[in-house]
Design an enzyme around this catalytic site. Structure first.
Site, PDB file in Angstrom:
ATOM      1  N   TYR A   1      38.291  39.891  47.944  1.00 50.22           N
ATOM      2  CA  TYR A   1      39.545  39.761  47.202  1.00 50.22           C
ATOM      3  C   TYR A   1      40.069  41.136  46.802  1.00 50.22           C
ATOM      4  O   TYR A   1      39.321  42.118  46.737  1.00 50.22           O
ATOM      5  CB  TYR A   1      39.376  38.890  45.952  1.00 50.22           C
ATOM      6  CG  TYR A   1      38.491  39.473  44.875  1.00 50.22           C
ATOM      7  CD1 TYR A   1      38.999  40.375  43.945  1.00 50.22           C
ATOM      8  CD2 TYR A   1      37.146  39.124  44.771  1.00 50.22           C
ATOM      9  CE1 TYR A   1      38.188  40.916  42.945  1.00 50.22           C
ATOM     10  CE2 TYR A   1      36.335  39.652  43.786  1.00 50.22           C
ATOM     11  CZ  TYR A   1      36.864  40.546  42.875  1.00 50.22           C
ATOM     12  OH  TYR A   1      36.062  41.088  41.884  1.00 50.22           O
ATOM     13  N   CYS A   2      41.381  41.186  46.518  1.00 52.52           N
ATOM     14  CA  CYS A   2      42.000  42.360  45.927  1.00 52.52           C
ATOM     15  C   CYS A   2      42.617  41.917  44.596  1.00 52.52           C
ATOM     16  O   CYS A   2      42.163  40.935  44.003  1.00 52.52           O
ATOM     17  CB  CYS A   2      43.032  42.991  46.859  1.00 52.52           C
ATOM     18  SG  CYS A   2      44.425  41.911  47.301  1.00 52.52           S
ATOM     19  N   PHE A   3      43.643  42.608  44.126  1.00 48.18           N
ATOM     20  CA  PHE A   3      44.150  42.257  42.796  1.00 48.18           C
ATOM     21  C   PHE A   3      44.890  40.923  42.787  1.00 48.18           C
ATOM     22  O   PHE A   3      44.602  40.039  41.974  1.00 48.18           O
ATOM     23  CB  PHE A   3      45.070  43.358  42.266  1.00 48.18           C
ATOM     24  CG  PHE A   3      45.555  43.092  40.864  1.00 48.18           C
ATOM     25  CD1 PHE A   3      44.660  43.035  39.803  1.00 48.18           C
ATOM     26  CD2 PHE A   3      46.895  42.863  40.603  1.00 48.18           C
ATOM     27  CE1 PHE A   3      45.094  42.764  38.508  1.00 48.18           C
ATOM     28  CE2 PHE A   3      47.338  42.599  39.316  1.00 48.18           C
ATOM     29  CZ  PHE A   3      46.437  42.544  38.266  1.00 48.18           C
TER      30      PHE A   3
END
Length: 367
Positions: free
Chosen positions: A94-96
């Site tokens: 995941y990222c932000f």
């Protein structure tokens, strides 16, 4: 490839491995327990791309990102991601916000022949889920607060009963002037995330009530979430009792034996440095309460403590520490708790020793 997911509840209940591809500065501000940070971009690269996005738009920012992360740099990062995937085939990345960065990592892995799912909505959505689920849990389940004088073993009770939320454990602090550990506390967001995940697991196991230790709003540098703290001030109290001698022995174990062990573990090659830092830790705890204790009493206890430290360094004996611990209870902690209890008596629904309190809370949870 397994599908991308937004089943945050399952992710946290199953402790799914996760690879966080945000920049280190983002990760350091807040993350989830056990997650590994393998960023797409360094902090400097992220800052350059962000500035480009602000002045020239998304297309130019994406082009700059590809320019910054290419060739051997790209190969090294893909190799690190591939290593994580091989070790954690049931995990996610995941990222932000679950947007461009995680999609790009997913794409580059796919180009290397590796399919790996991402978390839809990313860190922001998972963080929101945890905040909401914690608030819902504390509002929907009755709270029981374990209170008592310092050294009665409240944390031991918390760890022995179902449905407990260990505020001090997640804050990595014992909640007193001597409550610091040899290693730092988590930041506020990490504290809240870990607490919310424990609450999620407690409710999944069918808890009908929550059990917490009586705490102030601050546990060291960590702040108890506002709604939880508000409800704690209204909840029934279970008062834990123990003898003075047992309390001194328990505090001796926590403040002296265990703390010396923590510093010794940090500096296994330099036991003298470990002991010096341990001694500074004890003296600092006493100094922090000088104003409330009074200068004369603080100096007297400091002298006893220094003699005890000298003997411990010489022979390894910790028994001389009992004297200043007993003085600390008599002159500081017990009067403070007596004053605090005077405003809480009407909330006390049960009093007893550790065995009786654990039995009482266990019976309540079975109803």
């Amino acid at each position: 490839m397994r599908e991308n997911t937004d089943d945050f509840r399952r992710i946290f209940l199953q402790s799914a491995p996760m690879m966080d591809v945000r920049a280190p500065v983002e990760f350091d501000k807040g993350a989830f327990p056990g997650v590994v940070n393998l960023p797409l971009m360094t902090d400097s690269e992220r800052q350059q791309v962000g500035t480009c996005y602000k002045h020239s738009g998304q297309e130019a920012a994406i082009a700059l990102g590809h320019k910054l992360v290419h060739g051997s740099v790209k190969e090294q990062r893909v190799a690190a991601w591939a290593e994580f995937v091989a070790a954690n085939p049931e995990g996610y990345l995941y990222c932000f916000r679950g947007g461009l960065r995680s999609q790009l990592v997913q794409q580059w892995l796919a180009e290397a022949g590796i399919g790996y799912p991402r978390v839809i909505g990313g860190y922001k959505a998972m963080r929101r889920f945890l905040i909401d689920s914690l608030e819902q849990t504390v509002q929907s389940l009755p709270l029981n607060i374990v209170a008592g004088l310092t050294g009665t073993g409240k944390t031991e009770v918390i760890n022995a009963v179902a449905g407990s939320l260990d505020l001090e454990g997640h804050a990595h602090h014992r909640g007193s002037s001597f409550g610091r550990h040899a290693t730092p506390q988590p930041n506020q967001i990490d504290f809240e995330n870990a607490l919310a995940i424990q609450a999620l697991r407690v409710t999944d196991r069918g808890a009908r009530e929550l059990v917490l230790e009586d705490e102030g709003r601050m546990v060291g540098s960590c702040t108890v979430p506002l709604e939880l703290f508000r409800l704690m001030q209204e909840a029934p109290l279970i008062w834990l009792e123990d003898s003075f001698d047992n309390r001194v022995t328990r505090i001796l174990g926590d403040y002296v034996v265990d703390m010396h062990g923590e510093f010794a573990a940090l500096y296994p090659e330099d036991p003298e440095q470990a002991f010096d830092l341990f001694a500074e830790h004890l003296s600092g705890g006493l100094l922090r309460i000088r104003k409330r204790l009074g200068g004369e009493k603080q100096q007297a206890l400091q002298a006893i403590m220094e003699n005890a430290l000298t003997e411990q360094r010489r022979s390894g004996s910790v028994d001389p520490h009992r004297e200043w611990i007993a003085g600390l209870l008599t002159d500081y902690y017990d009067p403070m708790y007596a004053y605090q209890r005077s405003g809480k008596d009407e909330r006390v629904v049960f009093s007893g020793d550790q065995t009786a309190v654990v039995e009482y809370l266990t019976e309540r949870s079975a109803r």
